[in-house]
Design a protein around this motif. Structure first.
Motif, PDB file in Angstrom:
ATOM      1  N   UNK A   2       0.900  -1.363   0.133  1.00 30.66           N
ATOM      2  CA  UNK A   2      -0.051  -0.171   0.085  1.00 30.66           C
ATOM      3  C   UNK A   2       0.906   1.405  -0.074  1.00 30.66           C
ATOM      4  N   UNK A   3       0.683   2.094  -1.116  1.00 31.66           N
ATOM      5  CA  UNK A   3       1.335   3.424  -1.075  1.00 31.66           C
ATOM      6  C   UNK A   3       0.807   4.368  -0.508  1.00 31.66           C
ATOM      7  N   UNK A   4       1.554   5.435   0.107  1.00 33.14           N
ATOM      8  CA  UNK A   4       0.658   6.485   0.676  1.00 33.14           C
ATOM      9  C   UNK A   4       0.348   7.334  -0.468  1.00 33.14           C
ATOM     10  N   UNK A   5      -0.608   8.475  -0.075  1.00 36.68           N
ATOM     11  CA  UNK A   5      -1.486   9.170  -1.062  1.00 36.68           C
ATOM     12  C   UNK A   5      -0.021  10.037  -1.532  1.00 36.68           C
ATOM     13  N   UNK A  10      -3.115  18.948   4.050  1.00 39.99           N
ATOM     14  CA  UNK A  10      -2.906  20.663   4.391  1.00 39.99           C
ATOM     15  C   UNK A  10      -2.505  20.987   2.884  1.00 39.99           C
ATOM     16  N   UNK A  11      -1.823  20.119   1.973  1.00 40.27           N
ATOM     17  CA  UNK A  11      -1.540  20.681   0.693  1.00 40.27           C
ATOM     18  C   UNK A  11      -2.837  20.638  -0.121  1.00 40.27           C
ATOM     19  N   UNK A  12      -4.074  19.893   0.353  1.00 40.70           N
ATOM     20  CA  UNK A  12      -5.068  19.806  -0.523  1.00 40.70           C
ATOM     21  C   UNK A  12      -6.031  21.633   0.087  1.00 40.70           C
ATOM     22  N   UNK A  30     -10.284  10.622  -0.771  1.00 41.97           N
ATOM     23  CA  UNK A  30     -10.212  11.192  -2.165  1.00 41.97           C
ATOM     24  C   UNK A  30      -8.895  11.410  -2.546  1.00 41.97           C
ATOM     25  N   UNK A  31      -7.887  11.983  -1.784  1.00 38.05           N
ATOM     26  CA  UNK A  31      -6.573  12.048  -2.060  1.00 38.05           C
ATOM     27  C   UNK A  31      -5.815  10.611  -2.562  1.00 38.05           C
ATOM     28  N   UNK A 124      -7.290  16.970  -9.307  1.00 39.30           N
ATOM     29  CA  UNK A 124      -8.274  16.016  -9.319  1.00 39.30           C
ATOM     30  C   UNK A 124      -9.068  15.810  -7.990  1.00 39.30           C
ATOM     31  N   UNK A 125      -8.330  15.791  -6.782  1.00 40.13           N
ATOM     32  CA  UNK A 125      -9.090  15.710  -5.619  1.00 40.13           C
ATOM     33  C   UNK A 125      -9.899  16.877  -5.385  1.00 40.13           C
ATOM     34  N   UNK A 126      -9.443  18.259  -5.823  1.00 39.90           N
ATOM     35  CA  UNK A 126     -10.276  19.320  -5.395  1.00 39.90           C
ATOM     36  C   UNK A 126     -11.605  19.615  -6.565  1.00 39.90           C
ATOM     37  N   UNK A 127     -11.458  18.705  -7.729  1.00 42.42           N
ATOM     38  CA  UNK A 127     -12.656  18.671  -8.427  1.00 42.42           C
ATOM     39  C   UNK A 127     -13.719  17.644  -7.901  1.00 42.42           C
ATOM     40  N   UNK A 128     -13.251  16.646  -7.399  1.00 43.85           N
ATOM     41  CA  UNK A 128     -14.049  15.465  -6.819  1.00 43.85           C
ATOM     42  C   UNK A 128     -14.897  16.036  -5.442  1.00 43.85           C
TER      43      UNK A 128
END
Length: 177
Positions: A2-5, A10-12, A30-31, A124-128
């Motif tokens: 499992x890879x981290x986001x 905070x960045x989002x 979402x991230x 992408x995360x912001x759009x969702x």
């Protein structure tokens, strides 16, 4: 594994010009999903790590699939360890003594997520998060808002794909004898 986001809450929050505490509870999910979509499109993990790959050299050369390559720990061909002085690493390409299949263990990835990749994940995360209902259009009284097609669903826009294209492994055509 499992890879981290690829981006943090905070960045989002900074990207969306809001406080991270004001983001919905689903922001971490979402991230994570946006990161998986980006990794699948680029076919790169971006995260620093160690992998083992079975590779098939052609004319003594093979390309390691994850980039950038930081180091090669070991190379095995024909079940035998190939001494380090018998192979050569040139960027993401490995020169081997012969064309036998090789099992290579190597370290790869970036110390920090590249800025363009981070921008795609955050966009992408912001759009969702901005359009969770996947609305095409909504009206309230005399106010009408129409969303672009790219804001519907968790998918990459053509511009996002273009940004990620440079990270994909290049394919070449090889003539057969």
């Amino acid at each position: 594994m499992e890879l981290p986001a690829l981006a943090t809450a905070d960045q989002l929050g900074a990207w969306m010009q809001t406080e991270p505490a004001e983001l919905p509870e689903s922001a971490a999910l979402v991230l994570d999903v946006a990161s998986r979509i980006v990794r699948a499109e680029a076919r790169q993990s971006f995260t620093r790590g160690t992998s083992t790959a079975l590779l098939y050299p052609h004319e003594g050369w093979t390309v390691l699939p994850q980039r950038p390559v930081v180091s090669v720990q070991n190379v095995h061909q024909g079940g035998q360890l190939v001494p380090a002085e018998r192979w050569q690493l040139v960027r993401d390409r490995l020169r081997l003594p012969d064309d036998q299949p090789a099992t290579v263990t190597y370290t790869h990835g970036y110390a920090a997520v590249p800025g363009d990749v981070l921008a795609v994940v955050l966009t992408l995360a912001g759009r969702v998060l901005s359009n969770p209902g996947d609305l095409r259009q909504e009206s309230v009284g005399s106010v009408s808002v129409t969303y672009a097609a790219e804001t519907i669903g968790a998918s990459l826009a053509p511009a996002d794909r273009d940004l990620l294209a440079r990270y994909r492994k290049r394919v070449s055509v090889v003539g057969l004898r």
